[in-house]
Design a protein around this motif. Structure first.
Motif, PDB file in Angstrom:
ATOM      1  N   ALA A 337    -130.295 -28.404-126.410  1.00 50.93           N
ATOM      2  CA  ALA A 337    -130.311 -27.282-127.349  1.00 50.93           C
ATOM      3  C   ALA A 337    -131.685 -27.299-128.013  1.00 50.93           C
ATOM      4  N   LEU A 338    -132.609 -26.521-127.492  1.00 47.96           N
ATOM      5  CA  LEU A 338    -134.010 -26.633-127.902  1.00 47.96           C
ATOM      6  C   LEU A 338    -134.231 -26.280-129.371  1.00 47.96           C
ATOM      7  N   GLU A 339    -133.357 -25.452-129.938  1.00 50.58           N
ATOM      8  CA  GLU A 339    -133.553 -25.058-131.335  1.00 50.58           C
ATOM      9  C   GLU A 339    -133.074 -26.128-132.310  1.00 50.58           C
ATOM     10  N   LEU A 340    -132.277 -27.074-131.821  1.00 48.68           N
ATOM     11  CA  LEU A 340    -131.754 -28.133-132.690  1.00 48.68           C
ATOM     12  C   LEU A 340    -132.709 -29.318-132.732  1.00 48.68           C
ATOM     13  N   SER A 341    -132.461 -30.225-133.642  1.00 48.86           N
ATOM     14  CA  SER A 341    -133.326 -31.388-133.807  1.00 48.86           C
ATOM     15  C   SER A 341    -133.053 -32.440-132.742  1.00 48.86           C
ATOM     16  N   ILE A 342    -133.938 -33.411-132.682  1.00 52.13           N
ATOM     17  CA  ILE A 342    -133.747 -34.546-131.777  1.00 52.13           C
ATOM     18  C   ILE A 342    -132.446 -35.260-132.115  1.00 52.13           C
ATOM     19  N   ALA A 343    -132.230 -35.528-133.391  1.00 52.40           N
ATOM     20  CA  ALA A 343    -131.037 -36.256-133.820  1.00 52.40           C
ATOM     21  C   ALA A 343    -129.767 -35.495-133.463  1.00 52.40           C
ATOM     22  N   GLU A 344    -129.768 -34.176-133.664  1.00 56.26           N
ATOM     23  CA  GLU A 344    -128.576 -33.388-133.339  1.00 56.26           C
ATOM     24  C   GLU A 344    -128.299 -33.425-131.839  1.00 56.26           C
ATOM     25  N   ASN A 345    -129.337 -33.301-131.017  1.00 56.26           N
ATOM     26  CA  ASN A 345    -129.151 -33.337-129.572  1.00 56.26           C
ATOM     27  C   ASN A 345    -128.609 -34.681-129.103  1.00 56.26           C
ATOM     28  N   ILE A 346    -129.141 -35.760-129.651  1.00 58.01           N
ATOM     29  CA  ILE A 346    -128.719 -37.087-129.218  1.00 58.01           C
ATOM     30  C   ILE A 346    -127.265 -37.354-129.592  1.00 58.01           C
ATOM     31  N   THR A 347    -126.848 -36.923-130.761  1.00 63.63           N
ATOM     32  CA  THR A 347    -125.517 -37.288-131.256  1.00 63.63           C
ATOM     33  C   THR A 347    -124.423 -36.290-130.893  1.00 63.63           C
ATOM     34  N   LEU A 348    -124.780 -35.137-130.329  1.00 59.06           N
ATOM     35  CA  LEU A 348    -123.775 -34.110-130.035  1.00 59.06           C
ATOM     36  C   LEU A 348    -122.590 -34.606-129.194  1.00 59.06           C
ATOM     37  N   PRO A 349    -122.799 -35.424-128.147  1.00 56.68           N
ATOM     38  CA  PRO A 349    -121.643 -35.828-127.339  1.00 56.68           C
ATOM     39  C   PRO A 349    -120.640 -36.707-128.071  1.00 56.68           C
ATOM     40  N   LYS A 350    -121.072 -37.342-129.161  1.00 52.71           N
ATOM     41  CA  LYS A 350    -120.167 -38.266-129.855  1.00 52.71           C
ATOM     42  C   LYS A 350    -120.498 -38.239-131.344  1.00 52.71           C
ATOM     43  N   LEU A 351    -119.806 -37.358-132.058  1.00 54.77           N
ATOM     44  CA  LEU A 351    -120.059 -37.201-133.489  1.00 54.77           C
ATOM     45  C   LEU A 351    -119.190 -38.120-134.338  1.00 54.77           C
ATOM     46  N   SER A 352    -118.128 -38.648-133.767  1.00 51.94           N
ATOM     47  CA  SER A 352    -117.257 -39.530-134.540  1.00 51.94           C
ATOM     48  C   SER A 352    -117.938 -40.872-134.770  1.00 51.94           C
ATOM     49  N   LEU A 354    -120.115 -41.716-137.091  1.00 55.60           N
ATOM     50  CA  LEU A 354    -121.473 -41.744-137.643  1.00 55.60           C
ATOM     51  C   LEU A 354    -121.491 -42.320-139.055  1.00 55.60           C
ATOM     52  N   THR A 355    -120.433 -42.108-139.805  1.00 54.39           N
ATOM     53  CA  THR A 355    -120.314 -42.673-141.148  1.00 54.39           C
ATOM     54  C   THR A 355    -118.908 -43.238-141.316  1.00 54.39           C
ATOM     55  N   PRO A 356    -118.705 -44.165-142.268  1.00 51.67           N
ATOM     56  CA  PRO A 356    -117.365 -44.754-142.471  1.00 51.67           C
ATOM     57  C   PRO A 356    -116.281 -43.716-142.747  1.00 51.67           C
ATOM     58  N   ARG A 357    -116.649 -42.634-143.437  1.00 48.62           N
ATOM     59  CA  ARG A 357    -115.649 -41.619-143.782  1.00 48.62           C
ATOM     60  C   ARG A 357    -115.582 -40.491-142.752  1.00 48.62           C
ATOM     61  N   GLY A 358    -116.397 -40.574-141.710  1.00 53.02           N
ATOM     62  CA  GLY A 358    -116.323 -39.571-140.656  1.00 53.02           C
ATOM     63  C   GLY A 358    -117.129 -38.317-140.904  1.00 53.02           C
ATOM     64  N   TRP A 359    -117.929 -38.294-141.998  1.00 52.37           N
ATOM     65  CA  TRP A 359    -118.727 -37.101-142.277  1.00 52.37           C
ATOM     66  C   TRP A 359    -119.916 -37.039-141.317  1.00 52.37           C
ATOM     67  N   VAL A 360    -120.206 -35.836-140.823  1.00 52.55           N
ATOM     68  CA  VAL A 360    -121.382 -35.616-139.976  1.00 52.55           C
ATOM     69  C   VAL A 360    -122.456 -34.965-140.841  1.00 52.55           C
ATOM     70  N   THR A 361    -123.477 -35.735-141.156  1.00 51.63           N
ATOM     71  CA  THR A 361    -124.574 -35.245-141.984  1.00 51.63           C
ATOM     72  C   THR A 361    -125.886 -35.437-141.243  1.00 51.63           C
ATOM     73  N   PRO A 362    -126.916 -34.647-141.565  1.00 54.13           N
ATOM     74  CA  PRO A 362    -128.221 -34.837-140.928  1.00 54.13           C
ATOM     75  C   PRO A 362    -128.759 -36.252-141.090  1.00 54.13           C
ATOM     76  N   GLY A 363    -128.515 -36.849-142.257  1.00 52.27           N
ATOM     77  CA  GLY A 363    -128.995 -38.213-142.474  1.00 52.27           C
ATOM     78  C   GLY A 363    -128.302 -39.208-141.556  1.00 52.27           C
ATOM     79  N   ALA A 364    -126.985 -39.045-141.391  1.00 48.26           N
ATOM     80  CA  ALA A 364    -126.244 -39.947-140.508  1.00 48.26           C
ATOM     81  C   ALA A 364    -126.682 -39.775-139.064  1.00 48.26           C
ATOM     82  N   GLN A 365    -126.932 -38.537-138.653  1.00 48.09           N
ATOM     83  CA  GLN A 365    -127.399 -38.293-137.290  1.00 48.09           C
ATOM     84  C   GLN A 365    -128.784 -38.896-137.072  1.00 48.09           C
TER      85      GLN A 365
END
Length: 509
Positions: A337-352, A354-365
């Protein structure tokens, strides 16, 4: 001749004093990694960019184009990797596009056709249909139309940017024959390619760029390949295809007489943990369709696919959960997804997770992607940088990092090094070797890797076994010691009907 050429985009210095000298009647290779400045330099030459400093001469006369029209008028012709034909116009209309012969406000149709016919005859392809829309031609034929257009305007300098990256082997040889013919006519040809074997075989001299600077030039014949590579990347690249000790384990992927809607027709294959298996074949043989069917992207009409202990056709989401991931050959439109960031592209297949509470945030990505950015050597400002701003080699590393973040056991890699520079190619090949070998000390189990590649030295260098696909049918995967480039091509084209491959493929239902 170009001397001391400089150009910058804002604070970024794309060219910092580049020298280039090309003679008539020679093929001059311009080599360098992605981002070295090759495209910027050629845009300056063509008039698409005006340099900040430096001098240019054409046939000993000062040359200062202010636009691409100035470049064309001076005899500079550019054939870009992304072809620039008007697909709905005819072959004849494309050859004269922008310089149509006119009488008053009207186009002289007869003169337009005569010019196109003469240009096609001059490049040795008079049989191309003048009235066929260019969009209905093959990629190789479209490329010939662009070259004919350059000949029609009387070009003196022809620039070819990665001209063979999407061509099958037979069209590559035809293109080389045409290049030799144009060289004999006295044209100066600038040849940009990441395939150094092509450079050694077809070019007379070379100029290497790195970080916007000229790092060396000389005779192609007299300069060893490793020396040219060192000029390009700033270091020695001795082992382009490393091979660590590998111990194939249990079968993690098996296909039995797999068939799709059109292709593959029949494919039987086993892939084991701890090995790299290559799929060879000419363009259109069905290699990509095989990977897409295994991944669940294309429907399966017959046969079976087993991933680990799971039978049957599954959709892509289930394949990811089963431990399989795909790197598409088309990273711009399918792989990232060229418009998204490196972090978003890398983490897209597995978002669960990323944080203890399950929140998906740019910092966690960003935190999750940073170790992979470092491990793969992705050159970027930060994990939040847009993927579309990266070079081709770094984009490909991001696509592979997605699979590592998802911790897949089976990697399907479709043309993983196409269109990237030799330095990035070496790093990706090293990574593939590491994934197959595993690292017990770091707790990394061996992975299984299935690679599709049109570049035979890459398959022979990387793989433990190779299977050849011909007309939708996959032959048996044989140990690498049983293959040569010649035998692979015979099997891929069906030219040798006495081979065991041919007999087995024809006998398959």
């Amino acid at each position: 001749m170009m001397s001391g050429v400089r150009h910058r985009f804002g604070a970024t210095h794309a060219l910092t004093g580049v020298d280039l000298q090309v003679y008539g009647g020679e093929v001059h290779a311009l080599v360098g990694e992605n981002g070295a400045g090759k495209s910027t330099l050629m845009k300056v030459l063509s008039g698409a960019l005006v340099p900040d400093a430096g001098e240019m001469e054409l046939d000993g006369v000062p040359y200062r184009p202010q636009s691409p029209a100035d470049g064309r008028a001076a005899g500079i012709a550019m054939i870009y990797q992304e072809l620039s034909l008007a697909p709905d116009l005819t072959v004849a209309e494309n050859i004269s596009l922008g310089v149509e012969p006119t009488r008053g406000p009207f186009v002289r149709r007869r003169a337009l056709r005569e010019r196109a016919a003469a240009a096609l005859a001059e490049i040795g392809r008079p049989e191309l249909p003048l009235d066929l829309p260019a969009g209905k031609l093959s990629v190789a034929e479209q490329q010939l139309v662009e070259i004919a257009r350059s000949v029609a305007i009387g070009c003196r300098v022809l620039v070819l940017d990665e001209p063979t990256s999407t061509l099958p082997a037979q069209d590559v040889e035809r293109l080389f024959a045409l290049i030799r013919r144009l060289r004999e006519r006295g044209l100066a040809i600038v040849y940009i390619s990441h395939f150094l074997e092509e450079v050694k075989a077809e070019c007379d001299r070379f100029t290497a760029l790195r970080d916007g600077r000229t790092t060396g030039s000389g005779s192609v014949r007299e300069t060893p390949v490793d020396r040219i590579v060192a000029m390009m990347v700033g270091r020695e690249v001795k082992d382009l295809y490393p091979r660590s000790p590998r111990r194939p384990g249990e079968t993690v992927l098996s296909c039995e007489k797999l068939g799709g809607v059109a292709k593959p027709e029949s494919a039987t294959l086993e892939l084991r943990r701890g090995e790299v298996v290559g799929i060879a074949g000419i363009i259109g043989a069905g290699r990509t369709e095989l990977l897409r069917a295994v991944m669940g992207l294309d429907p399966v009409q017959r046969g079976t696919v087993r991933v680990a202990t799971v039978d049957g056709w599954q959709n892509p989401s289930e394949r990811w959960r089963q431990g399989m991931g795909l790197v598409s050959e088309d990273r711009k439109f399918e792989g990232l997804a060229l418009e998204l960031s490196i972090a978003e592209n890398i983490t897209l297949p597995k978002l669960s997770g990323l944080t203890p509470r399950g929140w998906v945030t740019p910092g966690a990505q960003a935190r999750a992607s940073r170790p992979l950015i470092d491990r793969l050597g992705i050159k970027c400002h930060s994990p939040r940088q847009q993927v579309g701003a990266l070079s081709g080699g770094n984009q490909q590393k991001v696509a592979i990092a997605r699979l590592l973040h998802a911790d897949v056991d089976v990697l399907l890699l479709d043309e993983p090094t196409r269109g990237i520079d030799v330095g990035s190619k070496a790093e990706i090949c090293r990574l593939i070797d590491e994934l197959a070998a595993g690292d017990a000390a770091r707790g990394r189990a061996p992975r299984a890797v299935l690679v599709v590649s049109s570049y035979l030295p890459e398959l022979l260098g990387l793989c433990d076994r190779i299977a050849v696909m011909c007309r939708g049918r996959l032959g048996p995967a044989r140990p690498i010691a049983e293959w040569t480039e010649h035998r692979i091509m015979l099997a891929a084209t069906g030219a040798d009907e006495s081979t065991e491959f041919w007999r087995e493929a024809v006998a398959a239902p």
